[in-house]
Design a protein around this motif. Structure first.
Motif, short mmCIF file in Angstrom:
data_model
loop_
_atom_site.label_atom_id
_atom_site.label_comp_id
_atom_site.label_asym_id
_atom_site.label_seq_id
_atom_site.Cartn_x
_atom_site.Cartn_y
_atom_site.Cartn_z
N THR A 238 10.49 -12.04 7.20
CA THR A 238 10.10 -10.69 6.77
C THR A 238 8.61 -10.46 6.98
O THR A 238 8.19 -9.39 7.41
CB THR A 238 10.47 -10.46 5.30
OG1 THR A 238 11.87 -10.69 5.12
CG2 THR A 238 10.14 -9.03 4.88
N VAL A 239 7.79 -11.48 6.68
CA VAL A 239 6.34 -11.37 6.92
C VAL A 239 6.08 -11.13 8.41
O VAL A 239 5.29 -10.26 8.79
CB VAL A 239 5.61 -12.64 6.44
CG1 VAL A 239 4.15 -12.63 6.93
CG2 VAL A 239 5.65 -12.73 4.92
N CYS A 240 6.75 -11.88 9.26
CA CYS A 240 6.54 -11.75 10.71
C CYS A 240 6.98 -10.37 11.20
O CYS A 240 6.30 -9.75 12.02
CB CYS A 240 7.32 -12.83 11.46
SG CYS A 240 6.74 -14.51 11.12
N ALA B 205 5.49 -7.29 3.53
CA ALA B 205 6.69 -8.06 3.20
C ALA B 205 6.99 -7.99 1.71
O ALA B 205 8.15 -7.88 1.29
CB ALA B 205 6.51 -9.51 3.65
N ALA B 206 5.93 -8.06 0.90
CA ALA B 206 6.11 -7.99 -0.56
C ALA B 206 6.73 -6.65 -0.96
O ALA B 206 7.63 -6.60 -1.81
CB ALA B 206 4.77 -8.19 -1.25
N ARG B 207 6.24 -5.56 -0.34
CA ARG B 207 6.81 -4.24 -0.64
C ARG B 207 8.27 -4.17 -0.22
O ARG B 207 9.11 -3.64 -0.94
CB ARG B 207 5.99 -3.15 0.05
CG ARG B 207 4.61 -2.94 -0.55
CD ARG B 207 3.98 -1.66 -0.03
NE ARG B 207 3.76 -1.71 1.42
CZ ARG B 207 2.67 -2.18 1.99
NH1 ARG B 207 1.67 -2.67 1.24
NH2 ARG B 207 2.52 -2.18 3.30
N GLY C 282 3.61 -13.94 -4.91
CA GLY C 282 4.85 -14.69 -4.79
C GLY C 282 5.23 -14.93 -3.34
O GLY C 282 5.72 -16.01 -2.99
N VAL C 283 4.98 -13.93 -2.49
CA VAL C 283 5.24 -14.08 -1.06
C VAL C 283 4.32 -15.14 -0.47
O VAL C 283 4.76 -16.03 0.27
CB VAL C 283 5.05 -12.73 -0.33
CG1 VAL C 283 5.06 -12.93 1.19
CG2 VAL C 283 6.14 -11.75 -0.75
#
Length: 301
Positions: free
Chosen positions: A12-14, A22-24, A32-33
């Motif tokens: 998701t970050v990528c 990604a956190a959103r 946490g991410v």
């Protein structure tokens, strides 16, 4: 040991471009991410992101591991969907998107048999251009798509070939190009071309616009109607133009670089957003049988 959740956060970050995005998307705190990524790096003893700048960038090792992580998550999703499908009875709805020029007797026979086997399932058939079909499958708005295949690997959906179809370059008999014994690119570029284009302005890779004068339509039938009126030349599926050639409303041009027409593969796209049930599996089995039949026919010929 790393977890599926850590791989999901990594992917998701990528795909979102940053830890905060990604956190959103995951509805989690950014801290946490960040911690999940750090724990994943510790678990596999590899640095996935370079954190020297404000926006973390994938390391070379991270780039190598990303497609593998995506594949693992796809397989996990497929496993979960398969379990769900085993717990369910027949699907209540099946949506099939088809390139408008690919509906033929073989496909209609498969649909007729599907109706007999699963009378309680509602089936919706959407006919549009190949590119629009692909988007419908990608977005999960259709479980199955029948398209012209460009050979590009689809990482977000499944695919198998159905055979090949031939495209011909045609014009009205009274058109100037019809009088030529051999038609080259220069001659084609000098006359108006009728081009198939999707709603998103995408053109098929073998029939894109090359002329200085272009008209566009998103169905091959419209291109045929325009060509019959002498408006220009166009490239269309052989099966769609056979009757018009027989009654001489159109003629096939002897193109120098593709004298017998252009062969292109047809294929079936399968969404990964839906659980596989008995109706979908029966349809795919019938299409794969058709694919084998087409392959055997080609080998005999």
């Amino acid at each position: 040991m790393y977890s599926f959740e850590q791989l999901k956060i990594f992917v998701t970050v990528c795909e979102s471009g940053s830890f905060s995005a990604a956190a959103r998307q995951l509805k989690r705190a950014q801290s946490g991410v960040s911690q999940a990524i750090a724990n994943l790096e510790i678990s596999i003893n590899q640095e996935l992101f370079n954190r020297e700048k404000n926006t973390p960038a994938l390391t070379e090792k991270g780039k190598v591991l990303l497609p593998i992580a995506q594949s693992i998550l796809h397989q996990q999703k497929y496993f979960d969907q398969k379990v769900e499908s085993l717990e369910r009875e027949h699907e209540y709805e099946l949506v099939i998107a088809i390139d408008e020029s690919l509906i033929n007797d073989d496909l209609l026979q498969i649909l007729a048999e599907l109706a007999d086997k699963f009378p309680v399932t509602d089936v919706e058939i959407i006919t549009t251009s190949t590119f629009d079909v692909e988007e419908l499958v990608r977005e999960g708005k259709a479980q199955v798509g029948i398209v012209y295949a460009d050979g590009e690997l689809k990482v977000d959906m499944d695919f198998f070939t159905l055979g090949q179809t031939r495209f011909l370059t045609v014009v009205a008999p009274e058109h100037a190009l019809a009088a030529l014994s051999v038609v080259n690119d220069t001659a084609l570029k000098g006359h108006r071309q009728l081009v198939h284009r999707s709603s998103e302005h995408k053109e098929l890779w073998f029939s894109y616009g090359i002329s200085s004068k272009l008209w566009y339509a998103n169905t091959h039938q419209t291109l045929l109607d325009l060509a019959c009126r002498g408006i220009g030349w166009t490239i269309v599926p052989e099966q769609a133009v056979t009757e018009l050639l027989a009654v001489k409303k159109l003629v096939a041009l002897p193109i120098a670089h593709e004298f017998d027409g252009w062969l292109t593969p047809m294929g079936c796209l399968v969404s990964r957003r839906h659980a596989s049930g008995p109706v979908l599996e029966d349809l795919l089995s019938s299409l794969q049988t058709l694919s084998q039949k087409n392959a055997n026919s080609l080998s005999v010929n």
